[in-house]
Design a protein around this motif. Structure first.
Motif, PDB file in Angstrom:
ATOM      1  N   UNK A  41      80.940  13.738  38.397  1.00 18.69           N
ATOM      2  CA  UNK A  41      81.836  15.294  38.708  1.00 18.69           C
ATOM      3  C   UNK A  41      82.129  15.619  37.491  1.00 18.69           C
ATOM      4  N   UNK A  42      82.123  14.732  36.646  1.00 15.11           N
ATOM      5  CA  UNK A  42      83.044  14.831  35.238  1.00 15.11           C
ATOM      6  C   UNK A  42      82.075  15.605  34.017  1.00 15.11           C
ATOM      7  N   UNK A  43      82.792  15.670  33.379  1.00 15.69           N
ATOM      8  CA  UNK A  43      81.428  16.371  31.576  1.00 15.69           C
ATOM      9  C   UNK A  43      81.891  14.996  31.111  1.00 15.69           C
ATOM     10  N   UNK A  44      80.692  14.487  30.352  1.00 16.15           N
ATOM     11  CA  UNK A  44      80.906  13.793  29.043  1.00 16.15           C
ATOM     12  C   UNK A  44      80.134  14.653  27.969  1.00 16.15           C
ATOM     13  N   UNK A  45      80.539  14.855  27.025  1.00 20.63           N
ATOM     14  CA  UNK A  45      80.038  15.712  25.311  1.00 20.63           C
ATOM     15  C   UNK A  45      79.514  14.274  24.917  1.00 20.63           C
ATOM     16  N   UNK A  46      78.484  14.618  24.137  1.00 21.20           N
ATOM     17  CA  UNK A  46      77.895  13.454  22.849  1.00 21.20           C
ATOM     18  C   UNK A  46      77.632  14.839  21.425  1.00 21.20           C
ATOM     19  N   UNK A  47      78.859  14.372  20.283  1.00 23.64           N
ATOM     20  CA  UNK A  47      78.665  14.914  19.107  1.00 23.64           C
ATOM     21  C   UNK A  47      78.459  13.298  17.730  1.00 23.64           C
ATOM     22  N   UNK A  48      78.072  14.749  17.022  1.00 28.70           N
ATOM     23  CA  UNK A  48      76.977  13.865  16.125  1.00 28.70           C
ATOM     24  C   UNK A  48      76.096  14.431  15.169  1.00 28.70           C
ATOM     25  N   UNK A  49      76.591  13.634  13.997  1.00 28.84           N
ATOM     26  CA  UNK A  49      75.729  14.575  12.699  1.00 28.84           C
ATOM     27  C   UNK A  49      73.802  14.524  13.242  1.00 28.84           C
ATOM     28  N   UNK A  50      73.260  14.957  13.003  1.00 31.00           N
ATOM     29  CA  UNK A  50      71.893  15.281  13.106  1.00 31.00           C
ATOM     30  C   UNK A  50      71.184  13.559  12.415  1.00 31.00           C
ATOM     31  N   UNK A  51      70.196  13.227  13.720  1.00 32.05           N
ATOM     32  CA  UNK A  51      69.782  11.848  13.881  1.00 32.05           C
ATOM     33  C   UNK A  51      70.602  10.405  14.562  1.00 32.05           C
ATOM     34  N   UNK A  52      71.975  11.015  14.484  1.00 32.33           N
ATOM     35  CA  UNK A  52      73.163  10.401  15.158  1.00 32.33           C
ATOM     36  C   UNK A  52      72.430   9.510  17.386  1.00 32.33           C
ATOM     37  N   UNK A  88      74.597  18.898   7.499  1.00 34.61           N
ATOM     38  CA  UNK A  88      73.871  18.573   9.008  1.00 34.61           C
ATOM     39  C   UNK A  88      74.694  18.161   9.712  1.00 34.61           C
ATOM     40  N   UNK A  89      76.441  18.056   9.508  1.00 35.97           N
ATOM     41  CA  UNK A  89      77.323  18.620  11.015  1.00 35.97           C
ATOM     42  C   UNK A  89      76.880  19.672  11.327  1.00 35.97           C
ATOM     43  N   UNK A  90      76.790  21.328  10.837  1.00 34.99           N
ATOM     44  CA  UNK A  90      76.553  22.225  11.694  1.00 34.99           C
ATOM     45  C   UNK A  90      75.543  23.331  11.716  1.00 34.99           C
ATOM     46  N   UNK A  91      74.454  22.673  11.371  1.00 32.47           N
ATOM     47  CA  UNK A  91      73.395  23.107  11.992  1.00 32.47           C
ATOM     48  C   UNK A  91      72.473  22.253  12.978  1.00 32.47           C
ATOM     49  N   UNK A  92      71.884  23.217  13.973  1.00 32.04           N
ATOM     50  CA  UNK A  92      71.690  22.439  15.078  1.00 32.04           C
ATOM     51  C   UNK A  92      70.120  21.827  14.879  1.00 32.04           C
ATOM     52  N   UNK A  93      69.689  21.112  15.575  1.00 34.68           N
ATOM     53  CA  UNK A  93      69.130  19.197  15.366  1.00 34.68           C
ATOM     54  C   UNK A  93      67.996  20.090  14.684  1.00 34.68           C
ATOM     55  N   UNK A  94      67.276  19.443  13.692  1.00 33.92           N
ATOM     56  CA  UNK A  94      65.760  19.980  13.033  1.00 33.92           C
ATOM     57  C   UNK A  94      64.598  18.978  14.467  1.00 33.92           C
ATOM     58  N   UNK A  95      63.186  19.337  14.035  1.00 30.26           N
ATOM     59  CA  UNK A  95      62.115  18.531  15.011  1.00 30.26           C
ATOM     60  C   UNK A  95      62.611  17.468  15.154  1.00 30.26           C
ATOM     61  N   UNK A  96      62.912  16.411  14.029  1.00 30.68           N
ATOM     62  CA  UNK A  96      63.008  15.421  14.438  1.00 30.68           C
ATOM     63  C   UNK A  96      64.393  14.676  15.070  1.00 30.68           C
TER      64      UNK A  96
END
Length: 636
Positions: free
Chosen positions: A403-414, A626-634
């Motif tokens: 029932x918990x929610x865990x979030x993952x954040x970080x720069x692209x490629x992290x 890197x940290x403000x745009x959405x993820x790239x294809x890679x």
């Protein structure tokens, strides 16, 4: 190493290990259709055996009825059964020839139907098995995929097998029957002249053996270049929007022209040799026909010469000319059979190579069912890399209670998306353990694991079908009401109703007729319809505007209530209420806590938040991007 080189190395490794690919495929798939093959071969033998009847009957009729040079006799028929009066002999000959012609036509029809049932049955089974094997292959295979290469195997190569099993087998029997039958008939008629006529056979065999040795590598090159061409065309069509917006049509045309030229050159290498072989075969058989005509003709009207002895009647000479002429065509057609064989052999190696690629992600021998999932997740010192020596995750540890929610954040490629993919067992960890309700994910049934997880990817994929079919995908027995309720929960119902045909509107290949936000909401509706115990959101609102994002977030709150949720986000506003937030950098968890706790630490998460809220504006531009745009294809 490039992706293409990696794929070629993988497929070629297993392809080169294949021994006797056509025999292997025949044993595996052909024996199951053996009844049709047996019927086709028997009908083929009888049909082509019937063509020997006409020359033999004509020869004895000419000698016995028209010239009076011999006795009326038919092979395999007792003399006591035959008429003695010339007129009766003539009509019997005409009847036998007519029956042979009609019977041959009927047998040809039986042969065609039976051989096609056999060939297409084998082709159907091989194609479905190859596609099912492709579906089971690991994601590592598709990371390095060349779609055109696989399409070439599933279509072109299997079609080559169909041609071989249908035409080559039947024609091989036909040539065998004709050669054996004509050889026997010629020896029966006049063994001395037969030796002259059949003297060409060893030359034909030697010439064919040489041709097979030389042509084989050229056919392998043709199959390889066709795979490259299919890949290039598929890539160009898949990326047509980028091609147009970048005005690179001429560049793509040039790349296709280059690969097409390689196909042309490879095919011409084959054709030049084939067109040398075929006239050579015709020349040898034609020389045998000419020698038979000259020696036999002189023998008829001036007697035997050289080492020949005895009498050659007019009827026997006619039989020799007719049979030798009928031997010429089949022997020359050996080139087509060799072509079909070499083409099919190259294709069979490619098919067997695909079938032999090992599957790593599979159920353990004693896999346990995963039932009544509560949703407790544990990542215990997880380490993983897509390539040897290049770690993507390095010692990832965290627990999530039901029932918990865990979030993952970080720069692209992290490594955020990789965390999600490992939970789904799209890949297996290199070291460490991932557990669901205390079970190592490698010990439970893969189907149970994935049915327990609702996954909404950052790269939304829709099949070319209706909106309803895409929402229902994976739960095909869902009612219309259930589909509508899921769409409504995903804030998709209103825009779907406004489409031309509502839920029956076709979305086009990959959903190109819909916007990114519309596709993402349909994918979310699909996950809602699944009603999973665990929700996995990989940038689920990346392609929607702020208003739609708010509506979807409201739906997600209802969806994630009492469900374990793993959310990956670049827009931190969407996950600030998570029970726990993990900040990743270079595959490691460098911070963990609630939104307020992480802001108080003034670390990576605080920097990310500051950039997105405008509180920080003096970071390097590359870091901000890197940290403000959405993820790239890679992104992984």
């Amino acid at each position: 190493m490039s992706d293409q080189a990696t794929l070629e190395t993988e497929l070629d490794t297993y392809r080169e290990r294949v021994s006797k690919p056509l025999i292997r495929l025949f044993r595996t798939y052909g024996l199951g259709e053996g009844r049709w093959l047996a019927l086709g071969l028997v009908a083929s033998a009888l049909a082509y055996g019937s063509i020997l009847v006409t020359p033999l009957v004509l020869g004895t009729t000419i000698d016995a009825v028209f010239t009076g040079e011999g006795t009326y006799a038919l092979p395999l028929v007792p003399g006591a059964w035959l008429p003695t009066e010339p007129t009766a002999q003539f009509w019997l000959s005409a009847t036998v020839i007519g029956v042979a012609l009609a019977g041959g036509a009927l047998l040809q029809w039986v042969r065609g139907v039976a051989m096609n049932f056999f060939a297409h049955g084998v082709m159907y089974t091989i194609r479905t098995d190859a596609y099912e094997k492709m579906q089971r292959l690991d994601m590592t295979f598709f990371d390095n995929k060349e779609t055109g290469e696989v399409m070439s195997i599933l279509n072109n190569d299997i079609s080559n097998l169909e041609v071989f099993f249908d035409n080559a087998l039947g024609d091989s029997v036909r040539i065998g029957v004709i050669v054996v039958g004509i050889t026997a008939a010629l020896l029966y008629t006049n063994w001395q002249l037969a030796l002259l006529t059949l003297g060409a056979v060893p030359l034909l065999v030697a010439f064919t053996w040489w041709f097979v040795r030389v042509i084989e590598p050229r056919y392998a090159a043709v199959r390889s270049t066709i795979g490259d061409l299919n890949t290039r065309i598929e890539n160009g069509l898949s990326g047509i929007e980028l091609v147009k917006t970048a005005s690179t049509e001429e560049y793509e045309n040039g790349r296709v022209r280059g690969v097409s030229r390689s196909v042309f050159d490879a095919q011409m290498d084959v054709l030049k040799l084939s067109y040398f072989y075929r006239p050579g075969m015709e020349l040898i058989t034609g020389a045998a026909l000419l020698a038979t005509f000259v020696v036999g003709g002189l023998w008829v009207f001036s007697g035997p010469s050289l080492f020949f002895s005895g009498e050659l009647t007019t009827g026997d000479f006619v039989v020799f000319m007719l049979l030798t002429q009928r031997l010429t065509g089949p022997m020359a057609q050996l080139s087509s059979i060799v072509d079909w064989y070499e083409n099919a052999k190259a294709s069979a190696k490619r098919i067997c190579g695909l079938l032999d690629v090992p599957v790593g992600i599979r159920d353990a021998p004693n896999a346990v069912p995963l039932e009544d999932v509560a949703g407790r997740l544990v990542y215990d010192d997880v380490r993983f890399g897509y390539e040897d020596g290049v770690p993507v995750l390095d010692g990832v540890d965290f627990d999530v209670e039901p029932g918990e929610t865990i979030a993952l954040v970080g720069a692209t490629g992290a490594g955020k998306s990789t965390v999600a993919k490992l939970l789904l067992r799209l890949y297996d960890v290199d070291d460490g353990t991932i557990r669901v309700d205390g079970h190592d994910v490698r010990d439970v049934r893969v189907s149970d694991l994935r049915e327990a997880i609702g996954y909404v990817s950052q790269d939304t994929f829709l099949f070319d079908g209706t909106v309803a079919e895409n929402i229902r995908y994976g739960h095909f027995d869902a009612s219309d009401d259930e589909v509508w309720e899921a769409a409504d929960a995903a804030e998709a119902h209103e825009f779907i109703r406004e489409l031309t045909e509502g839920y029956q509107t076709r979305v086009g290949e990959r959903g190109v007729k819909l916007s990114g936000g519309q596709r993402q909401r349909i994918a979310l509706a699909r996950a809602i319809l699944q009603d999973p115990a665990i929700i996995l959101l990989d940038e689920a609102t990346a392609s929607v505007d702020t208003e739609t994002e708010y509506l979807i977030q409201r739906s997600l709150e209802e969806l994630t209530t009492e469900r374990t949720t793993v959310a990956i986000a670049h827009r931190l506003s969407t996950i600030k209420d998570a029970d726990t937030i993990l900040a990743l950098k270079d595959g490691r968890i460098v911070e963990r806590g609630t939104h307020e706790e992480l802001l108080a630490t003034d670390g990576l998460y605080a920097d990310l938040w500051g950039v997105q809220t405008g509180e920080i504006d003096d970071l390097p531009e590359a870091f901000v991007d890197t940290i403000t745009h959405g993820p790239t294809d890679g992104e992984r």
